[in-house]
Design a protein around this motif. Sequence first.
Motif, PDB file in Angstrom:
ATOM      1  N   ARG A  10       0.840  -1.104  -0.042  1.00  0.00           N
ATOM      2  CA  ARG A  10      -0.250   0.025  -0.057  1.00  0.00           C
ATOM      3  C   ARG A  10       0.968   1.274  -0.004  1.00  0.00           C
ATOM      4  N   LEU A  11       1.871   1.056   0.595  1.00  0.00           N
ATOM      5  CA  LEU A  11       2.874   2.542   0.930  1.00  0.00           C
ATOM      6  C   LEU A  11       3.620   2.878  -0.606  1.00  0.00           C
ATOM      7  N   GLY A  12       3.901   1.676  -1.313  1.00  0.00           N
ATOM      8  CA  GLY A  12       4.226   1.583  -2.678  1.00  0.00           C
ATOM      9  C   GLY A  12       3.527   2.464  -3.455  1.00  0.00           C
ATOM     10  N   ARG A  13       2.204   1.967  -3.424  1.00  0.00           N
ATOM     11  CA  ARG A  13       1.268   2.379  -4.306  1.00  0.00           C
ATOM     12  C   ARG A  13       0.863   4.041  -3.979  1.00  0.00           C
ATOM     13  N   GLN A  14       1.093   4.363  -2.758  1.00  0.00           N
ATOM     14  CA  GLN A  14       0.789   5.688  -2.364  1.00  0.00           C
ATOM     15  C   GLN A  14       2.130   6.752  -2.896  1.00  0.00           C
ATOM     16  N   LEU A  15       3.112   6.035  -2.779  1.00  0.00           N
ATOM     17  CA  LEU A  15       4.381   6.887  -3.133  1.00  0.00           C
ATOM     18  C   LEU A  15       4.600   6.905  -4.551  1.00  0.00           C
ATOM     19  N   PHE A  16       4.035   5.875  -5.434  1.00  0.00           N
ATOM     20  CA  PHE A  16       4.547   5.973  -6.957  1.00  0.00           C
ATOM     21  C   PHE A  16       3.388   5.995  -7.671  1.00  0.00           C
ATOM     22  N   LYS A  17       2.121   6.255  -7.107  1.00  0.00           N
ATOM     23  CA  LYS A  17       0.806   6.434  -8.041  1.00  0.00           C
ATOM     24  C   LYS A  17       0.418   5.145  -8.910  1.00  0.00           C
ATOM     25  N   ASN A  18       0.059   5.760 -10.026  1.00  0.00           N
ATOM     26  CA  ASN A  18      -0.303   4.632 -11.003  1.00  0.00           C
ATOM     27  C   ASN A  18       0.838   4.112 -11.765  1.00  0.00           C
ATOM     28  N   TRP A  19       2.045   4.510 -11.372  1.00  0.00           N
ATOM     29  CA  TRP A  19       3.075   3.618 -12.044  1.00  0.00           C
ATOM     30  C   TRP A  19       3.964   3.123 -10.858  1.00  0.00           C
ATOM     31  N   ALA A  20       3.196   2.385 -10.038  1.00  0.00           N
ATOM     32  CA  ALA A  20       3.884   1.801  -8.777  1.00  0.00           C
ATOM     33  C   ALA A  20       4.556   0.279  -9.346  1.00  0.00           C
ATOM     34  N   GLY A  21       4.016  -0.198 -10.262  1.00  0.00           N
ATOM     35  CA  GLY A  21       4.547  -1.586 -10.854  1.00  0.00           C
ATOM     36  C   GLY A  21       5.709  -1.108 -11.376  1.00  0.00           C
ATOM     37  N   TYR A  22       6.135   0.029 -12.188  1.00  0.00           N
ATOM     38  CA  TYR A  22       7.292   0.234 -12.696  1.00  0.00           C
ATOM     39  C   TYR A  22       8.607   0.565 -11.620  1.00  0.00           C
ATOM     40  N   ALA A  23       7.959   1.293 -10.556  1.00  0.00           N
ATOM     41  CA  ALA A  23       8.652   1.639  -9.360  1.00  0.00           C
ATOM     42  C   ALA A  23       9.375   0.538  -8.793  1.00  0.00           C
ATOM     43  N   GLN A  24       8.460  -0.471  -8.711  1.00  0.00           N
ATOM     44  CA  GLN A  24       8.816  -1.785  -7.993  1.00  0.00           C
ATOM     45  C   GLN A  24       9.937  -2.633  -8.725  1.00  0.00           C
ATOM     46  N   GLU A  25       9.706  -2.598 -10.000  1.00  0.00           N
ATOM     47  CA  GLU A  25      10.737  -3.319 -10.861  1.00  0.00           C
ATOM     48  C   GLU A  25      12.064  -2.647 -10.734  1.00  0.00           C
ATOM     49  N   PHE A  26      12.114  -1.267 -10.873  1.00  0.00           N
ATOM     50  CA  PHE A  26      13.190  -0.430 -10.968  1.00  0.00           C
ATOM     51  C   PHE A  26      13.981  -0.984  -9.544  1.00  0.00           C
ATOM     52  N   ILE A  27      13.367  -0.702  -8.562  1.00  0.00           N
ATOM     53  CA  ILE A  27      13.709  -0.835  -7.141  1.00  0.00           C
ATOM     54  C   ILE A  27      14.378  -2.376  -7.118  1.00  0.00           C
ATOM     55  N   TYR A  28      13.598  -3.415  -7.461  1.00  0.00           N
ATOM     56  CA  TYR A  28      13.973  -4.640  -7.477  1.00  0.00           C
ATOM     57  C   TYR A  28      15.411  -4.872  -8.161  1.00  0.00           C
ATOM     58  N   TYR A  29      15.328  -4.367  -9.428  1.00  0.00           N
ATOM     59  CA  TYR A  29      16.911  -4.562 -10.326  1.00  0.00           C
ATOM     60  C   TYR A  29      17.776  -3.712  -9.405  1.00  0.00           C
ATOM     61  N   TYR A  30      17.677  -2.593  -8.913  1.00  0.00           N
ATOM     62  CA  TYR A  30      18.808  -1.712  -8.352  1.00  0.00           C
ATOM     63  C   TYR A  30      19.183  -2.675  -6.936  1.00  0.00           C
ATOM     64  N   ALA A  31      18.221  -3.018  -6.226  1.00  0.00           N
ATOM     65  CA  ALA A  31      18.617  -3.725  -4.797  1.00  0.00           C
ATOM     66  C   ALA A  31      19.416  -4.893  -5.110  1.00  0.00           C
ATOM     67  N   ARG A  32      19.062  -5.715  -6.044  1.00  0.00           N
ATOM     68  CA  ARG A  32      19.653  -6.849  -6.067  1.00  0.00           C
ATOM     69  C   ARG A  32      21.095  -7.018  -6.710  1.00  0.00           C
ATOM     70  N   LYS A  33      21.306  -5.973  -7.683  1.00  0.00           N
ATOM     71  CA  LYS A  33      22.455  -5.703  -8.235  1.00  0.00           C
ATOM     72  C   LYS A  33      23.496  -5.012  -7.469  1.00  0.00           C
ATOM     73  N   ASN A  34      23.005  -3.958  -6.428  1.00  0.00           N
ATOM     74  CA  ASN A  34      23.697  -2.995  -5.713  1.00  0.00           C
ATOM     75  C   ASN A  34      24.051  -3.771  -4.258  1.00  0.00           C
ATOM     76  N   MET A  35      23.202  -4.459  -3.848  1.00  0.00           N
ATOM     77  CA  MET A  35      23.543  -5.404  -2.690  1.00  0.00           C
ATOM     78  C   MET A  35      23.727  -4.045  -1.494  1.00  0.00           C
ATOM     79  N   LYS A  36      22.900  -3.342  -1.409  1.00  0.00           N
ATOM     80  CA  LYS A  36      23.293  -2.120  -0.463  1.00  0.00           C
ATOM     81  C   LYS A  36      22.089  -2.207   0.525  1.00  0.00           C
ATOM     82  N   ILE A  37      21.275  -3.366   0.685  1.00  0.00           N
ATOM     83  CA  ILE A  37      20.396  -3.654   1.650  1.00  0.00           C
ATOM     84  C   ILE A  37      20.846  -4.202   2.930  1.00  0.00           C
ATOM     85  N   GLU A  38      20.609  -3.680   3.944  1.00  0.00           N
ATOM     86  CA  GLU A  38      21.032  -4.390   5.168  1.00  0.00           C
ATOM     87  C   GLU A  38      20.153  -5.337   5.553  1.00  0.00           C
ATOM     88  N   ASN A  39      20.852  -6.428   6.241  1.00  0.00           N
ATOM     89  CA  ASN A  39      20.005  -7.429   6.667  1.00  0.00           C
ATOM     90  C   ASN A  39      19.365  -6.964   8.078  1.00  0.00           C
TER      91      ASN A  39
END
Length: 269
Positions: free
Chosen positions: A240-269
């Motif tokens: 729900r937060l993702g949809r609020q932040l990224f409006k009608n393009w939330a699906g694109y934002a999700q996929e951009f974030i997924y690609y960025y997060a997996r490749k950059n490994m900057k996410i803390e455990n």
Amino acid sequence: MKTFECGQNFLFESFDNGQTYYGPFKDRIVKLVQITPHIIGIDSNVKKNLKNEMEIFLRCKDDYNEMLKVIAIDDLMNEVISYSKGLRLLKQEEFECSISYLLSQCSNIPRIKHHLRQLGEIYGQKVRYEKREFFLFPTREDLLDVSEDTFRELGFGYRAKYIWNFINCHPGFLLEEFEDSEEFNKNLQCIDGIGKKVADCIQLFGYGDVTHFPVDIWIKRFMIQYYNEGKKASTKILSRLGRQLFKNWAGYAQEFIYYYARKNMKIEN
């Protein structure tokens, strides 16, 4: 080609380190070549309606620049966009997409690809294209006589009953048959084996509803760390937060974030 390296489609593969991708799409094998950063060459063993089919598959009518403006909500998302720009969402075939994400539960990308290839090799149509052997993904009709036990023998585990049930008890849906996007999503979640995340993925990648924001482990960590003050939250709340932040393009934002997060490994455990 970022579009095929971001976990949304499991059947396209490259034989030249990401310059060219081949994969099944409905009744054909499609070849996509990255000619320049902004130009993709397309070929197929079936030429009929190829341009129209690929415009739908690659979502060429999406207003890409408008989408980038909407999801660029802060410096972090500008960094995500810079890294992931060029990635496109795909409008996949509904049945194939649904089976893919039913198989994705408690799994990983290599295993999902393996199981989908099994289905193609055993039940799909063999196609020879450019001196290579490919298999189309089987239709629902191709799989109607396959038993739950057979799916278990293929290594699907507890997912076998979900796959069998989906094939035999749910002949298909039309998004426009439902009052709104949320009603459709809730209807998907009534199907045995489909929870919130899988429903969101099917709705986004199979039915083309880019307002949905699926939350897997990568998205969950990213959203908690950067947009929820480090506080734990449920998949439902983060979606729900993702949809609020990224409006009608939330699906694109999700996929951009997924690609960025997996490749950059900057996410803390």
